[in-house]
Write a protein that holds these residues in place. Structure first.
Motif, PDB file in Angstrom:
ATOM      1  N   UNK A 234       0.822  -1.203   0.000  1.00 58.83           N
ATOM      2  CA  UNK A 234       0.000   0.000   0.000  1.00 58.83           C
ATOM      3  C   UNK A 234       0.858   1.256   0.000  1.00 58.83           C
ATOM      4  N   UNK A 235       1.871   1.289   0.864  1.00 58.97           N
ATOM      5  CA  UNK A 235       2.735   2.466   0.900  1.00 58.97           C
ATOM      6  C   UNK A 235       3.449   2.651  -0.433  1.00 58.97           C
ATOM      7  N   UNK A 236       3.919   1.555  -1.015  1.00 55.15           N
ATOM      8  CA  UNK A 236       4.632   1.637  -2.285  1.00 55.15           C
ATOM      9  C   UNK A 236       3.744   2.200  -3.382  1.00 55.15           C
ATOM     10  N   UNK A 237       2.493   1.719  -3.443  1.00 56.98           N
ATOM     11  CA  UNK A 237       1.566   2.188  -4.475  1.00 56.98           C
ATOM     12  C   UNK A 237       1.189   3.651  -4.265  1.00 56.98           C
ATOM     13  N   UNK A 238       0.929   4.019  -3.013  1.00 53.44           N
ATOM     14  CA  UNK A 238       0.570   5.411  -2.727  1.00 53.44           C
ATOM     15  C   UNK A 238       1.731   6.338  -3.071  1.00 53.44           C
ATOM     16  N   UNK A 239       2.937   5.946  -2.680  1.00 54.25           N
ATOM     17  CA  UNK A 239       4.119   6.766  -2.964  1.00 54.25           C
ATOM     18  C   UNK A 239       4.310   6.933  -4.472  1.00 54.25           C
ATOM     19  N   UNK A 244       3.748  10.119  -9.467  1.00 50.09           N
ATOM     20  CA  UNK A 244       3.298  10.173 -10.858  1.00 50.09           C
ATOM     21  C   UNK A 244       2.400  11.381 -11.096  1.00 50.09           C
ATOM     22  N   UNK A 245       1.481  11.629 -10.152  1.00 48.26           N
ATOM     23  CA  UNK A 245       0.576  12.772 -10.289  1.00 48.26           C
ATOM     24  C   UNK A 245       1.355  14.077 -10.255  1.00 48.26           C
ATOM     25  N   UNK A 246       2.394  14.101  -9.406  1.00 45.22           N
ATOM     26  CA  UNK A 246       3.194  15.317  -9.281  1.00 45.22           C
ATOM     27  C   UNK A 246       4.259  15.440 -10.374  1.00 45.22           C
ATOM     28  N   UNK A 247       4.283  14.496 -11.285  1.00 44.01           N
ATOM     29  CA  UNK A 247       5.246  14.557 -12.374  1.00 44.01           C
ATOM     30  C   UNK A 247       6.609  14.116 -12.007  1.00 44.01           C
TER      31      UNK A 247
END
Length: 248
Positions: A234-239, A244-247
């Motif tokens: 979960x932490x890996x995916x959230x990070x 990715x969203x922040x570019x």
């Protein structure tokens, strides 16, 4: 926004996630099994912080021997802290209040590392600091739950439990401000050595104290393993998603 106030604002987020998890343990029904699962999830998240965030950052800058030395120094510092806590608790030993307080120390160390990462991240770019802060909110929820549930199981009064949970704000905020002020103008090698040092602290905290306390709360089963792996994933995916969203 001025840099120091931006750091201060972001540094409140990890403490808020931890406090929210603690209040869930405070006002909802807990059990040894839930405590076992929460501690396994928290340990998985801490290992993910080390292996996904801290070590990769340091690897790109530090020579291997510097990385190893900083990591070992962090682990040694945690062992010294554990010894001090045991002495303050009168050598209270296995399964007693020493273990309870070492869980507190482990979470305090994690929040301190959150602050260090935030302060260092903002020194690099405001976007990186925001990504790290947002990721830590989710990461700290199970840790807050496990810590307060642990205090509750040990008979600590409610008012003291809430005050202890609220005190975690201080660790992230203080570390973020200090690291921002001290590391903003430092070389990349110094900043990465600090991250490797924290990685050593966190690894020992997760392996020697969080998992040990989880085993004492309730015997492991397959769900315990799922919770550990789930916390890491979960932490890996959230990070990764936030980056990715922040570019990136």
């Amino acid at each position: 926004m001025d840099g120091i106030w931006y750091v201060l604002l972001l540094s409140l987020l990890p403490g808020a996630g931890n406090f929210a998890g603690g209040m869930a343990a405070e006002f909802l029904t807990t059990s040894p099994r839930l405590l076992n699962l929460a501690l396994h999830a928290a340990a998985g998240i801490v290992i993910a912080i080390v292996s996904v965030e801290l070590i990769p950052e340091a690897l790109g800058v530090l020579p291997a021997w510097w990385l190893a030395a900083a990591f070992a120094a962090g682990g040694g510092a945690y062992l010294l802290t554990e010894t001090l806590v045991e002495r303050l608790q009168g050598g209270g030993g296995e399964g007693g209040r020493t273990g309870m307080w070492m869980i507190y120390v482990a979470v305090a160390v994690d929040l301190t590392s959150d602050g260090l990462m935030l302060g260092t991240g903002v020194a690099v770019s405001s976007g990186l600091g925001l990504v790290l802060a947002a990721g830590q909110v989710l990461a700290d929820l199970p840790e807050g739950y496990a810590t307060v549930a642990n205090f509750r199981n040990k008979g600590v009064p409610r008012r003291r439990r809430i005050l202890l949970s609220a005190s975690f704000f201080l660790f992230a905020t203080s570390a973020a401000l200090l690291s921002y002020l001290l590391l903003k103008g430092a070389s990349d090698e110094v900043r990465m050595a600090a991250l490797a040092f924290v990685a050593g602290l966190l690894t020992v905290a997760a392996v020697e104290d969080m998992l040990e306390e989880a085993h004492e709360a309730r015997e492991d089963n397959r769900l315990s393993v799922v919770a550990f792996v789930g916390g890491f994933a979960l932490f890996t995916l959230v990070s990764a998603g936030l980056k990715s969203v922040a570019g990136g």
